[in-house]
Design an enzyme around this catalytic site. Sequence first.
Site, short mmCIF file in Angstrom:
data_model
loop_
_atom_site.label_atom_id
_atom_site.label_comp_id
_atom_site.label_asym_id
_atom_site.label_seq_id
_atom_site.Cartn_x
_atom_site.Cartn_y
_atom_site.Cartn_z
N ARG A 35 0.82 -1.22 0.00
CA ARG A 35 0.00 0.00 0.00
C ARG A 35 0.85 1.27 0.00
O ARG A 35 0.44 2.28 -0.56
CB ARG A 35 -0.95 0.00 1.19
CG ARG A 35 -2.05 -1.00 0.99
CD ARG A 35 -3.00 -1.01 2.15
NE ARG A 35 -4.19 -1.78 1.81
CZ ARG A 35 -4.97 -2.37 2.70
NH1 ARG A 35 -4.70 -2.26 3.99
NH2 ARG A 35 -6.02 -3.03 2.31
N LYS A 222 -19.61 -16.22 2.63
CA LYS A 222 -21.03 -16.09 2.93
C LYS A 222 -21.85 -15.36 1.88
O LYS A 222 -21.38 -14.40 1.28
CB LYS A 222 -21.19 -15.32 4.24
CG LYS A 222 -20.70 -16.11 5.43
CD LYS A 222 -20.87 -15.30 6.68
CE LYS A 222 -20.53 -16.14 7.90
NZ LYS A 222 -20.51 -15.33 9.10
N GLY A 378 -9.21 -8.69 -0.98
CA GLY A 378 -7.97 -9.22 -0.38
C GLY A 378 -7.71 -10.67 -0.69
O GLY A 378 -6.61 -11.04 -1.08
N GLY A 401 -13.73 -3.97 -0.07
CA GLY A 401 -15.04 -3.37 0.23
C GLY A 401 -15.37 -2.25 -0.73
O GLY A 401 -16.51 -2.13 -1.20
P1 AMP Z 1 -14.86 -13.31 1.74
O1 AMP Z 1 -14.11 -12.44 2.71
O2 AMP Z 1 -16.32 -13.36 1.98
O3 AMP Z 1 -14.49 -13.03 0.30
O4 AMP Z 1 -14.40 -14.78 2.07
C1 AMP Z 1 -13.11 -15.23 1.92
C2 AMP Z 1 -12.97 -16.48 2.73
O5 AMP Z 1 -13.91 -17.43 2.30
C3 AMP Z 1 -11.61 -17.11 2.63
O6 AMP Z 1 -10.96 -17.00 3.87
C4 AMP Z 1 -11.93 -18.58 2.30
O7 AMP Z 1 -11.18 -19.49 3.07
C5 AMP Z 1 -13.40 -18.67 2.67
N1 AMP Z 1 -14.06 -19.79 2.00
C6 AMP Z 1 -14.08 -20.10 0.70
N2 AMP Z 1 -14.73 -21.24 0.46
C7 AMP Z 1 -15.16 -21.70 1.66
C8 AMP Z 1 -15.88 -22.85 2.09
N3 AMP Z 1 -16.29 -23.75 1.21
N4 AMP Z 1 -16.12 -22.99 3.39
C9 AMP Z 1 -15.70 -22.06 4.28
N5 AMP Z 1 -15.01 -20.95 3.94
C10 AMP Z 1 -14.74 -20.77 2.65
#
Ligand code: AMP
Length: 420
Positions: A35, A222, A378, A401
């Site tokens: 950064r 999620k 990220g 974000g």
């Molecule tokens: P996000 O911050 O919502 O983009 O989520 C990123 C995170 O989602 C990463 O740390 C991944 O390890 C997690 N992730 C991806 N696939 C899965 C899964 N099948 N089960 C649990 N976590 C997951």
Amino acid sequence: MISIDNYDFKGKRALVRVDFNVPLDDKGQVTDDTRIRAAVPTIKKVLAEGGSVILMSHMGRPKKNPDPKYSLEQIVPAVEKNLGVKVAFAGDCMGDKAAEMAKALKPGEVLLLENLRFYAEEEGKPRGLADDATKEEKDAAKKALKEGPQKEFVKKLASYGDCYVNDAFGTAHRKHASTYLIAKYFPNDKMFGYLMEREVKAIAAVMENPARPFCAIIGGSKVSSKIGVIKALIEKCDSIVIGGGMTYTFAAAQGGKVGNSICEPDMFPVALEILELAKQKGVKLVMSPDALIADDFSQNANTKTAPANNIPDGWEGVDIADQGKKAFREHILGCKTILWNGPVGVFEIDKFATGSKEVALAIAEATKNGAYSLIGGGDSVACVNKFGLADQVSYISTGGGALLEYIEFGDLPGVAAIRD
Ligand code: AMP
């Protein structure tokens, strides 16, 4: 709109909002200076044109003033190393010393202010409220902060500079003092820095007039954190590849069995609504038919393959499996514009990273064949770096974000404040 390339910085003090929210080790050493490096071209430009620079940034989430753990003094050596000039440190953002140091700056000199978030005024979030404060009390405290101290804070910051440059894309989705409110003090002397300029252009390339087919790959953990962006993308894309943990909420909402996989039952109606919306708009949703399932969330787990909608109890879906890899790859290779946010599996654990690697490789190959690819957030950026493919995609955004909100709302407060 003024551009940094057309502005006369000679003899001027430029207030430059940067994103120096860098990770530190327990000795206060910068462990990743990406950064800082990203802001160097803008700072050097001002200095080369005969101006001086007052750097403003936040770091972490301090809750008091001062909070040595989050002091920007720790990053001075890293900033000096990247800029190749001495950087003075103000030790504060508001006190007389900061004002005097800013006033005394000579062309070619750089001053770094202390962490803006030492002050509640930066974010406009009141501190010190009782744990049992009512909503009315919270709202009243917020209003009092915004109408009094925050206005003074912005005015004081603005008084340090002759012009304002925003180069902090990572916080452009925040309506904070230094990213939004301050701009109105510089109606004819405000502009994007080079990093902001590039980010805005890259997103416009994807969202305004993309070469088609345009596909978004949305992964992560999620559904709840990606609903807004998925709905916005349904309006813009030809297809959306959905991967990661949210796959199982979609599968369960349609009556599937997902074992111990991450799943948000309260999001079932939203998942069904997204499926329906995509159908109505003729947007193809691509999901993996199979899943790599594990009996533990670790590198030592036992793994096997199962249908993504029929996962036995005691097992959880952690990545896409062979059929999903093939389907995602073929789909990505047929697209001319590709946006990727969120890994399609738990890529931090090598055993569960092969699906995300396949996606990254397919994006690199599509890019080589002429597609435009934008990677943001990220974790997807970490994926591309992990597999050594960073130089084989079209653009890597520094904002997670900020990128998602830009896509969802079509604009960002920090961008609008400069433009309007
Ligand atoms: P996000 O911050 O919502 O983009 O989520 C990123 C995170 O989602 C990463 O740390 C991944 O390890 C997690 N992730 C991806 N696939 C899965 C899964 N099948 N089960 C649990 N976590 C997951």
